[in-house]
Every structure is written in structure tokens, then in C-alpha cells.
Design a protein around this motif. Structure first.
Motif, PDB file in Angstrom:
ATOM      1  N   GLY A 128     -56.280  35.155 -80.261  1.00 37.00           N
ATOM      2  CA  GLY A 128     -56.608  36.430 -79.573  1.00 37.00           C
ATOM      3  C   GLY A 128     -56.028  38.518 -79.633  1.00 37.00           C
ATOM      4  N   PRO A 129     -56.452  38.624 -78.932  1.00 33.75           N
ATOM      5  CA  PRO A 129     -55.749  40.444 -78.325  1.00 33.75           C
ATOM      6  C   PRO A 129     -54.333  39.443 -77.175  1.00 33.75           C
ATOM      7  N   GLY A 130     -55.175  37.972 -76.723  1.00 32.91           N
ATOM      8  CA  GLY A 130     -54.295  37.857 -75.659  1.00 32.91           C
ATOM      9  C   GLY A 130     -53.280  36.959 -76.004  1.00 32.91           C
ATOM     10  N   ALA A 131     -53.552  36.126 -74.902  1.00 32.89           N
ATOM     11  CA  ALA A 131     -52.335  34.907 -75.074  1.00 32.89           C
ATOM     12  C   ALA A 131     -53.104  33.485 -74.205  1.00 32.89           C
ATOM     13  N   GLU A 132     -52.736  32.312 -74.668  1.00 32.36           N
ATOM     14  CA  GLU A 132     -52.316  31.093 -75.026  1.00 32.36           C
ATOM     15  C   GLU A 132     -51.262  30.511 -73.411  1.00 32.36           C
ATOM     16  N   LEU A 133     -51.081  30.174 -72.385  1.00 30.39           N
ATOM     17  CA  LEU A 133     -50.073  29.355 -71.974  1.00 30.39           C
ATOM     18  C   LEU A 133     -50.661  28.486 -71.359  1.00 30.39           C
ATOM     19  N   ARG A 134     -49.714  27.047 -72.562  1.00 33.00           N
ATOM     20  CA  ARG A 134     -49.642  25.734 -72.263  1.00 33.00           C
ATOM     21  C   ARG A 134     -48.774  25.310 -71.450  1.00 33.00           C
TER      22      ARG A 134
ATOM     23  N   HIS B 235     -52.004  25.302 -58.669  1.00 33.76           N
ATOM     24  CA  HIS B 235     -51.922  25.881 -57.866  1.00 33.76           C
ATOM     25  C   HIS B 235     -50.864  27.100 -58.225  1.00 33.76           C
ATOM     26  N   TYR B 236     -49.765  26.671 -58.291  1.00 34.72           N
ATOM     27  CA  TYR B 236     -48.512  26.996 -59.039  1.00 34.72           C
ATOM     28  C   TYR B 236     -48.711  28.357 -60.336  1.00 34.72           C
ATOM     29  N   VAL B 237     -48.792  27.246 -61.490  1.00 36.21           N
ATOM     30  CA  VAL B 237     -49.186  27.941 -62.670  1.00 36.21           C
ATOM     31  C   VAL B 237     -50.866  28.441 -62.551  1.00 36.21           C
ATOM     32  N   GLY B 238     -51.079  27.736 -62.120  1.00 42.08           N
ATOM     33  CA  GLY B 238     -52.861  27.712 -62.830  1.00 42.08           C
ATOM     34  C   GLY B 238     -53.414  28.858 -61.973  1.00 42.08           C
ATOM     35  N   ALA B 239     -53.201  29.327 -60.748  1.00 40.99           N
ATOM     36  CA  ALA B 239     -53.517  30.227 -59.815  1.00 40.99           C
ATOM     37  C   ALA B 239     -52.276  31.551 -59.566  1.00 40.99           C
TER      38      ALA B 239
ATOM     39  N   GLY C 178     -46.307  14.403 -69.621  1.00 40.08           N
ATOM     40  CA  GLY C 178     -46.539  14.713 -68.883  1.00 40.08           C
ATOM     41  C   GLY C 178     -47.222  15.531 -68.043  1.00 40.08           C
ATOM     42  N   TYR C 179     -47.571  15.538 -66.874  1.00 39.28           N
ATOM     43  CA  TYR C 179     -48.950  16.817 -66.962  1.00 39.28           C
ATOM     44  C   TYR C 179     -49.545  17.935 -67.040  1.00 39.28           C
ATOM     45  N   SER C 180     -50.366  18.129 -67.631  1.00 36.15           N
ATOM     46  CA  SER C 180     -50.219  19.999 -68.517  1.00 36.15           C
ATOM     47  C   SER C 180     -51.400  20.168 -68.037  1.00 36.15           C
ATOM     48  N   THR C 181     -51.303  21.660 -68.401  1.00 40.18           N
ATOM     49  CA  THR C 181     -52.587  22.804 -67.995  1.00 40.18           C
ATOM     50  C   THR C 181     -52.473  24.133 -68.881  1.00 40.18           C
ATOM     51  N   SER C 182     -53.621  23.983 -68.919  1.00 36.55           N
ATOM     52  CA  SER C 182     -53.634  25.784 -70.363  1.00 36.55           C
ATOM     53  C   SER C 182     -54.870  26.536 -69.825  1.00 36.55           C
TER      54      SER C 182
END
Length: 162
Positions: free
Chosen positions: A114-120, A142-146, A20-24
């Protein structure tokens, strides 16, 4: 340090093996902060939201008249790690098959970075041969990436550009 957003045409969903469409992207905030922002759907997915996404089994609707209606059921919640919704009903007013989203899954994977997080993010089933792919992937960008990213990093989602 915050990395850029990456969009992929038909990525493999991390835990499902389906496409499916994916962004991270990576943010400085903790996995728990990312999780809290995701489940606060009305703060980032602008439109009319009714219902809740805070517990497994919860259902909520998203409406952006006249183009979009969908009902999502929360099927997986792992605080600080994962959120998944099953689209149980949909009506897209701009395609020949208005129920294209019905039966698809919307998945958010949160991974410590690291000290943060990756959203996939993956919308399982939203692939290039689906008629709404162009418009829907632009919407998710727009909705997830921005907007969601802004909610995570600043505490405020972005207004609707559509």
C-alpha cells in the motif's frame, strides 16, 4: 496502519530457498525509509558496532560482550528492496559451538505494501536444531521486531534489554 510482528521457526528465505528464523511486519513508511534504517545498523542493533553497512563489500562487527561477536560482510544492497549480509566470523559465548553463525546469511527483503512497506527478515541457517536458536531468535525478535521497527516508525531505536 501497522500490522503485528510475525515470527516463524524455520521459514523459507524468499529469494534463497534456504531456511532460517524469519519475521515480518508492515509499516507506514516507504521502502526507501525502511532501507535507510536497516543500513544504519548502530541505531537499532545495540551493542558495539564498528565498520559500515552502506556499500556492497563493506564489513562491520557487532560485539555484545561477553555473549556475542560477529563480523558481517554486505553481499547485496538493492535500495528500497533488499539488504543481505554474510556472517564471515562469529563467536557466541553461550553455546558449545561458538562459530554457529559463521557462514550464515542475514537477509532483509522490503516489499511495497500500500502506501508503506513490508519488511521480511530471515537469518538463513538459524534453524531450531542450532543450539543458539532460542536465545538468538529472541534477540532478533527484539532487535528486528522492536528496535529496528521503532527506528523505522519513530526515528529512534530501542535500548538493549539484554
Amino acid at each position: 496502519m501497522t500490522a503485528g510482528t510475525t515470527g516463524t521457526d524455520a521459514a523459507t528465505a524468499p529469494t534463497t530457498g534456504r531456511t532460517g528464523y524469519s519475521t515480518s511486519y508492515v509499516v507506514d513508511q516507504s521502502p526507501q525509509d525502511v532501507f535507510a534504517a536497516i543500513v544504519d545498523v548502530a541505531a537499532w542493533w545495540t551493542g558495539e558496532i564498528e565498520g559500515s553497512a552502506e556499500d556492497v563489500g563493506d564489513e562491520f562487527t557487532y560485539r555484545h560482550p561477553p555473549q556475542h561477536y560477529s563480523r558481517q560482510r554486505v553481499i547485496d544492497l538493492q535500495p528500497g528492496r533488499r539488504v543481505a549480509w554474510l556472517v564471515t566470523d562469529s563467536e557466541l559465548g553461550f553455546v558449545s559451538e561458538p562459530a554457529e553463525w559463521t557462514g550464515s546469511e542475514i537477509v532483509f527483503e522490503i516489499v511495497p505494501a500500500g502506501p508503506g512497506a513490508e519488511l521480511r527478515f530471515t537469518h538463513v541457517g538459524l534453524v531450531p536444531d542450532v543450539e543458539c536458536y532460542g536465545a538468538c531468535s529472541a534477540g532478533w525478535l527484539h532487535y528486528v521486531g522492536a528496535s529496528l521497527r521503532s527506528l523505522i516508525t519513530t526515528g529512534k531505536g530501542l535500548p538493549d534489554p539484554f
